[in-house]
Scaffold this active site. Sequence first.
Site, PDB file in Angstrom:
ATOM      1  N   TRP A  52       0.837  -1.211   0.000  1.00 57.99           N
ATOM      2  CA  TRP A  52       0.000   0.000   0.000  1.00 57.99           C
ATOM      3  C   TRP A  52       0.866   1.254   0.000  1.00 57.99           C
ATOM      4  CZ3 TRP A  52      -5.312   0.245   2.879  1.00 57.99           C
ATOM      5  CH2 TRP A  52      -6.176  -0.694   2.319  1.00 57.99           C
ATOM      6  N   LYS A 151      -9.539  -1.995   6.637  1.00 59.11           N
ATOM      7  CA  LYS A 151     -10.050  -3.344   6.384  1.00 59.11           C
ATOM      8  C   LYS A 151     -10.795  -3.849   7.616  1.00 59.11           C
ATOM      9  CE  LYS A 151      -7.135  -6.880   5.932  1.00 59.11           C
ATOM     10  NZ  LYS A 151      -6.181  -7.647   5.124  1.00 59.11           N
TER      11      LYS A 151
END
Length: 196
Positions: A52, A151
């Site tokens: 990421w 998440k």
Amino acid sequence: MTEHVNDPFVQRAKTEGYRARAAYKLMEIDDKDKLIRPGMVVVDLGAAPGSWSQVAINRVGDNGRVFALDLLPMEPIHRVQFMQGDFHDEEFVQRFEALLEGRTVDLVMSDIAPNISGIPTSDQARSIYLAELALDFASQHLAPGGRFLVKVFQGQGFDEFRKQMEGVFRSVAVRKPQASRGRSSEVYLLGSGKRN
């Protein structure tokens, strides 16, 4: 294991130089929601192995900053500032704040997941707990109007956590990118417009 090796996103990540297939989850969400813009300050919580952060540093450009925080070590990424430690430890947070040099954070993102024990109720509780820690960090460090991507696994505690996010952000949306495996209960919650 065979599923992982044959996964098209795993193969693409190898070819394109990303450290994990998770890079494509962030790219898809970013392409849709325009999270990352040139010049932004981005914090990647639970960053290791760093895919990421790789995506973010490419998209913030030369004037942007990416801070990657994790308990685990992480191989360096050019122009990404990595800090190893617990992002909920007061001394660690103070060191992070010193690195900001007065800048505000535009985006906090977290693809963090607990070490899976195989006991679903325990894994779910630990996942929600980590998401709550990430939300707490985001609510303390994001600029007004900032955004938070995290998440979460659908299950016990999910609805309550979403309500907590709705208390901090003007809107909360659910995202399930194509690179998430269909049978996985993982989704991403995107909070936009941090309240003052």
